[in-house]
Design an enzyme around this catalytic site. Structure first.
Site, mmCIF file in Angstrom:
data_model
loop_
_atom_site.group_PDB
_atom_site.id
_atom_site.type_symbol
_atom_site.label_atom_id
_atom_site.label_comp_id
_atom_site.label_asym_id
_atom_site.label_seq_id
_atom_site.Cartn_x
_atom_site.Cartn_y
_atom_site.Cartn_z
ATOM 1 N N ASP A 10 32.272 36.682 39.657
ATOM 2 C CA ASP A 10 32.618 37.727 38.693
ATOM 3 C C ASP A 10 33.833 37.237 37.916
ATOM 4 O O ASP A 10 34.439 36.226 38.261
ATOM 5 C CB ASP A 10 32.955 39.028 39.453
ATOM 6 C CG ASP A 10 33.386 40.143 38.521
ATOM 7 O OD1 ASP A 10 32.676 40.391 37.526
ATOM 8 O OD2 ASP A 10 34.444 40.760 38.757
ATOM 9 N N SER A 11 34.197 38.001 36.885
ATOM 10 C CA SER A 11 35.389 37.648 36.110
ATOM 11 C C SER A 11 36.672 37.901 36.906
ATOM 12 O O SER A 11 37.724 37.387 36.544
ATOM 13 C CB SER A 11 35.409 38.479 34.826
ATOM 14 O OG SER A 11 35.269 39.843 35.139
ATOM 15 N N CYS A 73 28.958 40.027 37.972
ATOM 16 C CA CYS A 73 29.508 40.548 36.718
ATOM 17 C C CYS A 73 28.376 41.012 35.794
ATOM 18 O O CYS A 73 27.454 40.250 35.499
ATOM 19 C CB CYS A 73 30.312 39.446 36.048
ATOM 20 S SG CYS A 73 31.006 39.930 34.470
ATOM 21 N N THR A 75 28.616 41.749 32.550
ATOM 22 C CA THR A 75 28.669 41.072 31.251
ATOM 23 C C THR A 75 28.038 39.684 31.364
ATOM 24 O O THR A 75 27.242 39.285 30.506
ATOM 25 C CB THR A 75 30.133 40.964 30.766
ATOM 26 O OG1 THR A 75 30.759 42.243 30.884
ATOM 27 C CG2 THR A 75 30.199 40.495 29.333
ATOM 28 N N GLU A 152 41.510 49.469 38.055
ATOM 29 C CA GLU A 152 42.422 48.474 38.640
ATOM 30 C C GLU A 152 43.803 49.070 38.900
ATOM 31 O O GLU A 152 44.520 48.637 39.804
ATOM 32 C CB GLU A 152 42.516 47.244 37.724
ATOM 33 C CG GLU A 152 41.200 46.500 37.670
ATOM 34 C CD GLU A 152 41.296 45.094 37.103
ATOM 35 O OE1 GLU A 152 42.406 44.580 36.879
ATOM 36 O OE2 GLU A 152 40.209 44.501 36.884
ATOM 37 N N CYS A 184 28.775 48.299 34.958
ATOM 38 C CA CYS A 184 29.995 47.483 35.010
ATOM 39 C C CYS A 184 30.492 47.517 36.442
ATOM 40 O O CYS A 184 30.412 48.550 37.111
ATOM 41 C CB CYS A 184 31.044 48.067 34.062
ATOM 42 S SG CYS A 184 32.645 47.239 34.178
#
Ligand code: DGL
Length: 268
Positions: A10-11, A73, A75, A152, A184
């Site tokens: 993931d990012s 992820c 995206t 976050e 997401c």
């Protein structure tokens, strides 16, 4: 093959929502997780850039000898899944198909909402996948960029999150959706807020939960499931401190074994 690890990437911390589900369903597996924390977020970047980053994370995991790649992820799944599937010879699982399949199965009035990053929504990947399941379904999508920093920050349940959700979701509620895909990694943390804003009648589809089930099915199907004691190791591209702190809230447990790595030694 069964003894090899499963690679997820993931990012950043978001993919830990999917990792959590995979640990729950497959506690005996060895899991390697890459969080590209030096280059997060992916959601605002171009498809070309996200594809390049995704190939670098996947290549890193393949060099570690993983038996399967899980693109945690949304995206990256939206813009890079075909490229990854054609480049690597092991099973590659993304989050778009499982979430879409579930949404298409659940909707009764054939109106499905999708929320995600700018990149995911712009790609149209969820809308295409849902319509592949049932072309009669109308898909209404919207980007909810503030949800990522709110999750976050630990503010998923804060009044700011309720206000943001009210603004973002109003057009979807007006469109009459009966099902909403959380497209997401971060959005499962906002489930309580989303339920409160959407009311009882709109069902939520958690792409992370659906994808973890597909990981299990695929492992069983290729006979690559492992027995014994599982483990998790994390690789990050920035210093580990923030990943460890924020990530432990996402995963619901301390992140023990975290190393900082360079994904592409030729282009650090
Ligand atoms: N992991 C990303 C996703 O699921 C969200 C965070 C980012 O923009 O990198 O789309």
């Amino acid at each position: 093959m069964p003894e090899r690890a499963i690679g997820l990437f993931d990012s950043g911390v978001g993919g830990l929502t999917l990792l959590k589900e995979v640990i729950r369903l497959l506690p005996q597996e060895e899991l390697l997780y890459v969080g590209d924390t030096a280059r997060v977020p992916y959601g605002t970047k171009s498809p070309e850039t996200v594809r390049r980053y995704a190939v670098e994370s996947a290549s890193f995991l393949v060099r570690q000898g993983v038996k399967m790649l899980v693109v945690a992820c949304n995206t990256a799944s939206a813009v890079a899944i075909d490229e990854l599937a054609s480049q690597f010879k092991i099973p590659v699982i993304g989050v778009i198909e499982p979430g879409s399949r579930r949404a298409a199965a659940l909707t009764i009035n054939r109106k499905v909402g999708v929320i995600g990053t700018e990149g995911t929504v712009k790609s149209g990947a969820y809308a295409r996948a849902i319509k592949r399941e049932n072309p009669a379904i109308e898909v209404v999508s919207t980007a909810c960029p503030l949800f990522v920093p709110l999750a976050e920050e630990g503010w998923a349940d804060h009044q700011i999150a309720y206000i943001a959700a009210g603004e973002y979701l109003a057009p979807l509620i007006d469109a009459g959706i009966d099902t909403l895909v959380l497209g997401c990694t971060h959005y499962p943390l906002l489930k309580k807020t989303l339920h409160a804003v959407l009311g009882e009648k709109i069902q939520l589809v958690d792409s992370a939960e659906e994808t973890a089930k597909v990981v299990v099915e695929t492992l069983l199907c290729v006979g690559a499931n492992r027995s014994g004691k599982g483990s998790v190791h994390f690789f990050v591209t920035d210093v580990p401190d923030r990943f460890k702190r924020v990530g432990s809230a996402f995963l619901g447990q301390n992140l023990q074994s975290v190393s900082q790595v360079i994904l592409n030694p030729h282009n650090p």
